[in-house]
Design a protein around this motif. Structure first.
Motif, PDB file in Angstrom:
ATOM      1  N   TYR A 127       3.207 -20.325  -2.240  1.00 23.43           N
ATOM      2  CA  TYR A 127       2.203 -19.403  -2.775  1.00 23.43           C
ATOM      3  C   TYR A 127       0.983 -20.178  -3.259  1.00 23.43           C
ATOM      4  O   TYR A 127       1.120 -21.220  -3.911  1.00 23.43           O
ATOM      5  N   GLY A 128      -0.174 -19.651  -2.969  1.00 27.88           N
ATOM      6  CA  GLY A 128      -1.397 -20.205  -3.532  1.00 27.88           C
ATOM      7  C   GLY A 128      -1.699 -19.551  -4.863  1.00 27.88           C
ATOM      8  O   GLY A 128      -0.809 -19.009  -5.528  1.00 27.88           O
ATOM      9  N   LEU A 129      -2.955 -19.590  -5.217  1.00 26.99           N
ATOM     10  CA  LEU A 129      -3.390 -19.033  -6.497  1.00 26.99           C
ATOM     11  C   LEU A 129      -3.150 -17.522  -6.535  1.00 26.99           C
ATOM     12  O   LEU A 129      -3.476 -16.805  -5.603  1.00 26.99           O
ATOM     13  N   ALA A 130      -2.584 -17.051  -7.654  1.00 30.29           N
ATOM     14  CA  ALA A 130      -2.386 -15.612  -7.845  1.00 30.29           C
ATOM     15  C   ALA A 130      -3.374 -15.111  -8.888  1.00 30.29           C
ATOM     16  O   ALA A 130      -3.842 -15.884  -9.728  1.00 30.29           O
ATOM     17  N   PRO A 131      -3.692 -13.810  -8.866  1.00 31.11           N
ATOM     18  CA  PRO A 131      -4.567 -13.283  -9.917  1.00 31.11           C
ATOM     19  C   PRO A 131      -3.914 -13.517 -11.285  1.00 31.11           C
ATOM     20  O   PRO A 131      -2.685 -13.441 -11.396  1.00 31.11           O
ATOM     21  N   PRO A 132      -4.719 -13.774 -12.321  1.00 31.35           N
ATOM     22  CA  PRO A 132      -4.152 -14.055 -13.643  1.00 31.35           C
ATOM     23  C   PRO A 132      -3.192 -12.941 -14.081  1.00 31.35           C
ATOM     24  O   PRO A 132      -3.536 -11.759 -14.008  1.00 31.35           O
ATOM     25  N   GLY A 133      -2.013 -13.325 -14.507  1.00 35.59           N
ATOM     26  CA  GLY A 133      -1.047 -12.357 -15.009  1.00 35.59           C
ATOM     27  C   GLY A 133      -0.233 -11.650 -13.943  1.00 35.59           C
ATOM     28  O   GLY A 133       0.754 -10.984 -14.253  1.00 35.59           O
ATOM     29  N   PHE A 134      -0.621 -11.775 -12.683  1.00 34.97           N
ATOM     30  CA  PHE A 134       0.112 -11.093 -11.610  1.00 34.97           C
ATOM     31  C   PHE A 134       1.503 -11.704 -11.454  1.00 34.97           C
ATOM     32  O   PHE A 134       1.648 -12.920 -11.374  1.00 34.97           O
ATOM     33  N   ILE A 136       4.660 -12.361  -9.312  1.00 34.80           N
ATOM     34  CA  ILE A 136       5.029 -12.436  -7.892  1.00 34.80           C
ATOM     35  C   ILE A 136       6.519 -12.174  -7.696  1.00 34.80           C
ATOM     36  O   ILE A 136       7.355 -12.698  -8.434  1.00 34.80           O
ATOM     37  N   ASP A 137       6.832 -11.333  -6.703  1.00 30.45           N
ATOM     38  CA  ASP A 137       8.196 -11.351  -6.158  1.00 30.45           C
ATOM     39  C   ASP A 137       8.077 -11.487  -4.638  1.00 30.45           C
ATOM     40  O   ASP A 137       6.970 -11.648  -4.114  1.00 30.45           O
ATOM     41  N   GLU A 138       9.200 -11.408  -3.943  1.00 30.62           N
ATOM     42  CA  GLU A 138       9.144 -11.693  -2.502  1.00 30.62           C
ATOM     43  C   GLU A 138       8.464 -10.595  -1.701  1.00 30.62           C
ATOM     44  O   GLU A 138       8.208 -10.764  -0.503  1.00 30.62           O
ATOM     45  N   THR A 139       8.192  -9.439  -2.343  1.00 36.18           N
ATOM     46  CA  THR A 139       7.693  -8.296  -1.569  1.00 36.18           C
ATOM     47  C   THR A 139       6.226  -7.964  -1.815  1.00 36.18           C
ATOM     48  O   THR A 139       5.653  -7.176  -1.070  1.00 36.18           O
ATOM     49  N   ASN A 140       5.631  -8.532  -2.862  1.00 35.41           N
ATOM     50  CA  ASN A 140       4.332  -7.989  -3.281  1.00 35.41           C
ATOM     51  C   ASN A 140       3.154  -8.946  -3.143  1.00 35.41           C
ATOM     52  O   ASN A 140       2.059  -8.618  -3.598  1.00 35.41           O
ATOM     53  N   PHE A 141       3.379 -10.088  -2.504  1.00 29.65           N
ATOM     54  CA  PHE A 141       2.304 -11.085  -2.483  1.00 29.65           C
ATOM     55  C   PHE A 141       2.470 -11.965  -1.253  1.00 29.65           C
ATOM     56  O   PHE A 141       3.592 -12.379  -0.932  1.00 29.65           O
TER      57      PHE A 141
ATOM     58  N   GLU B 138      -4.346  -7.738   3.133  1.00 30.92           N
ATOM     59  CA  GLU B 138      -3.996  -9.164   3.154  1.00 30.92           C
ATOM     60  C   GLU B 138      -3.409  -9.656   1.832  1.00 30.92           C
ATOM     61  O   GLU B 138      -2.922 -10.787   1.753  1.00 30.92           O
ATOM     62  N   THR B 139      -3.500  -8.833   0.784  1.00 30.35           N
ATOM     63  CA  THR B 139      -3.118  -9.326  -0.547  1.00 30.35           C
ATOM     64  C   THR B 139      -1.808  -8.747  -1.078  1.00 30.35           C
ATOM     65  O   THR B 139      -1.287  -9.245  -2.070  1.00 30.35           O
ATOM     66  N   ASN B 140      -1.301  -7.697  -0.453  1.00 30.01           N
ATOM     67  CA  ASN B 140      -0.233  -6.960  -1.129  1.00 30.01           C
ATOM     68  C   ASN B 140       1.116  -6.991  -0.439  1.00 30.01           C
ATOM     69  O   ASN B 140       2.038  -6.269  -0.854  1.00 30.01           O
ATOM     70  N   PHE B 141       1.247  -7.789   0.607  1.00 30.49           N
ATOM     71  CA  PHE B 141       2.487  -7.724   1.385  1.00 30.49           C
ATOM     72  C   PHE B 141       2.720  -9.068   2.067  1.00 30.49           C
ATOM     73  O   PHE B 141       1.776  -9.666   2.586  1.00 30.49           O
ATOM     74  N   PRO B 142       3.957  -9.543   2.051  1.00 36.83           N
ATOM     75  CA  PRO B 142       4.210 -10.844   2.681  1.00 36.83           C
ATOM     76  C   PRO B 142       4.293 -10.729   4.204  1.00 36.83           C
ATOM     77  O   PRO B 142       4.710  -9.697   4.731  1.00 36.83           O
ATOM     78  N   ALA B 143       3.882 -11.779   4.878  1.00 35.68           N
ATOM     79  CA  ALA B 143       4.031 -11.845   6.335  1.00 35.68           C
ATOM     80  C   ALA B 143       5.412 -12.418   6.637  1.00 35.68           C
ATOM     81  O   ALA B 143       5.631 -13.621   6.499  1.00 35.68           O
ATOM     82  N   ILE B 144       6.341 -11.535   6.998  1.00 36.28           N
ATOM     83  CA  ILE B 144       7.692 -11.968   7.384  1.00 36.28           C
ATOM     84  C   ILE B 144       7.942 -11.408   8.774  1.00 36.28           C
ATOM     85  O   ILE B 144       8.342 -10.262   8.925  1.00 36.28           O
ATOM     86  N   PRO B 145       7.662 -12.211   9.794  1.00 34.96           N
ATOM     87  CA  PRO B 145       7.711 -11.687  11.157  1.00 34.96           C
ATOM     88  C   PRO B 145       9.137 -11.270  11.547  1.00 34.96           C
ATOM     89  O   PRO B 145      10.105 -11.876  11.092  1.00 34.96           O
ATOM     90  N   PRO B 295      -8.203  -2.010   6.152  1.00 39.96           N
ATOM     91  CA  PRO B 295      -9.005  -3.155   6.638  1.00 39.96           C
ATOM     92  C   PRO B 295     -10.194  -3.482   5.758  1.00 39.96           C
ATOM     93  O   PRO B 295     -11.167  -4.055   6.236  1.00 39.96           O
ATOM     94  N   LYS B 296     -10.127  -3.170   4.466  1.00 37.73           N
ATOM     95  CA  LYS B 296     -11.316  -3.331   3.623  1.00 37.73           C
ATOM     96  C   LYS B 296     -11.802  -4.771   3.580  1.00 37.73           C
ATOM     97  O   LYS B 296     -13.000  -5.018   3.536  1.00 37.73           O
ATOM     98  N   ARG B 297     -10.869  -5.730   3.596  1.00 38.61           N
ATOM     99  CA  ARG B 297     -11.304  -7.130   3.538  1.00 38.61           C
ATOM    100  C   ARG B 297     -12.153  -7.470   4.764  1.00 38.61           C
ATOM    101  O   ARG B 297     -13.240  -8.056   4.639  1.00 38.61           O
TER     102      ARG B 297
END
Lengths: 320, 320
Positions: A127-134, A136-141, B138-145, B295-297
């Motif tokens: 994982y790279g930088l996350a928004p402050p306070g966010f 992380i789990d395996e499904t949301n980032f 691009e920010t809210n979901f992991p890429a797990i092919p 596709p907002k990003r």
């Protein structure tokens, strides 16, 4: 039973070997590393069940010799690797050791012991930088590494996931928090101070704290990491679902809380051995590590949560 | 200006070559593929500015010949690849073409033309199954092919991101929706029907619809994809931020809406050429493709949104 550990000269490798030898009285454990591993000092009574091999895993011929169809391991623990700072400083070396050697091993394994269980130590550095306070789990980032080390770990995870989905291997990738309190010596790792500030005072030496006491980290005690590495092979593969990668449990702790625990257990004279000396370079790296993880998936799967900072320190002191 | 396109015999490669030749009157375009590419029929007036080369990119020597320090391309478009079903059916081939050849090219490029702009066609197949209704960005979901194809795309993205972070190259990975309406012939791709049910009737031929009319897909017209491939090289690298990978805009459309648009533009006799014949194998694959993307990003970065289904069909009909 028969286990093999790569990178077995490293701190976690040695601890894991000792734990496997102790908890599996019939098992043999092969320790391999580019530097000839020793039998862990705490497990020398089991040395007849250990085999220590010096092996440069970047050599396909060496890997071919290590893994053959005449001896099937129950679990292959892949712990070898060039650490974060090393992979950043020497890109080619990191790619060769962290990616190419790992991939070659996976390909060799699926040829000579198809379906074998493989436990791979990945890292939360995927994982790279996350928004402050966010949190992380395996499904949301998304995993977007901000280092070559994290990139190489993510790539091996992706391979291991696909190889497992296809039935080539039975892979389990565990993403480790910062392992603290590590025995041994201070290292060049940016995270070294997190162990130094506990370990060094208990050994009568001074330690430097290069970041603010407000800094929060996501750490895990060595004992919990080792217990979870053992569980990583025991948990049924079905529990992993769509992804063989799991964020291991840890503990969010501020440096202030670490120092308080140090003083509570070691007294003010140990606490006084920690000198605050701000280092902007180290601080900049540490600020990119988010301390906010929700390990609910790992806990639901059967991994164990980490102990408190005080218990962590007590375990370190008992091991002295 | 000088561009090169790998996989240039493919449908998107041919369209991109034609668009680059038209929009850049001074540019030369090198087309390369394992099958000798042709100059796009719509751009034969520009053939003096094209160079067509048959090249097997799985051969390092061939790659070395293609990319040398005596000719620097302005942008390298990496479009070659074994498609989804092919990578699933032939794992080794997919790894060799989609991963190893791509990585070797990236390494060659950073040697002979460091910092060169590289546009890589990735795929939304980097994402596995999403919860019903969940809208991915691009920010809210992991890429797990959930395919080898998606895994290989994700790995190259990860390399490209790290190579860009380190300044080796200036990479841009664009994740393509299902490109529809494709000219040409029906293919073995599981998504072939999405183009077939429009293209075939307009050419007086029957088409088979193997999934329910309720099925929703995230598609993009060829013209929009090509426009965004051109923009992918024009958008300043700073706009990509922490990740060089972007989910390209598309259109969420149900099969029912596609058929309504077909009938509106082509009349009931064209609509009547589509025969519903349920195929559980194709349906199972298509159900793993989420149609829900935000596709907002991409739009904020300067990529263009897709046209309506009706406009998409009109563009196809105009091109006949």
């Amino acid at each position: 039973m028969s286990f093999i550990i790569t990178g077995a000269s490293g701190y976690v490798g040695q601890e894991l070997a000792a734990a496997l030898l102790t908890s599996h009285p019939e098992a043999t454990v092969t320790l391999t590393d580019v530097v000839l591993p020793i039998v862990p000092p705490s497990a020398t009574q089991h040395s007849s069940r250990t085999k220590c091999i010096a092996a440069d895993l970047t050599s396909p011929a060496v890997v071919d010799d290590l893994f053959t169809d005449s001896h099937r391991f129950d679990t292959v623990y892949l712990l070898h690797g060039i650490m974060s700072s090393g992979s950043e400083a020497n890109f080619e070396l990191g790619m060769r050791v962290n990616l190419d050697a790992s991939r070659y091993i996976l390909d060799r394994l699926r040829q000579v012991m198809p379906g074998v269980k493989v436990v791979f130590t990945s890292s939360l550095a995927v994982y790279g930088l996350a928004p402050p306070g966010f949190v992380i789990d395996e499904t949301n980032f998304p995993a977007i590494p901000s280092s070559s080390y994290g990139s190489q770990k993510l790539i091996v995870e992706t391979l291991l996931n696909d190889y497992s989905r296809r039935g080539f291997l039975d892979g389990r990738a565990v993403r480790l928090p910062t392992v603290t309190v590590r025995a041994g010596k201070p290292t060049q790792a940016a995270s070294s101070f997190a162990s130094d500030i506990i370990r060094e005072p208990f050994n009568g030496r001074k330690a430097v704290l290069p970041v603010s006491q407000d800094t929060e980290m996501w750490i895990c005690s060595p004992a919990t990491v080792v217990e979870n590495l053992i569980r990583a092979r025991e948990i049924p593969k079905e529990k992993f679902g769509d992804s063989r990668a799991v964020n291991l449990p840890g503990l969010k702790v501020s440096i202030r809380e670490m120092l308080e625990a140090l003083e509570e257990i070691g007294g003010p004279e140990k606490r006084a051995l920690v000198e605050e000396r701000y280092d902007p370079d180290i601080d900049r790296i540490v600020q990119t590590w988010t301390p906010n993880f929700d390990p609910k998936r790992a806990l639901e799967m059967g991994f164990v949560g980490d102990v408190s900072m005080r218990e962590n320190i007590r375990q370190y002191v008992e091991g002295l």
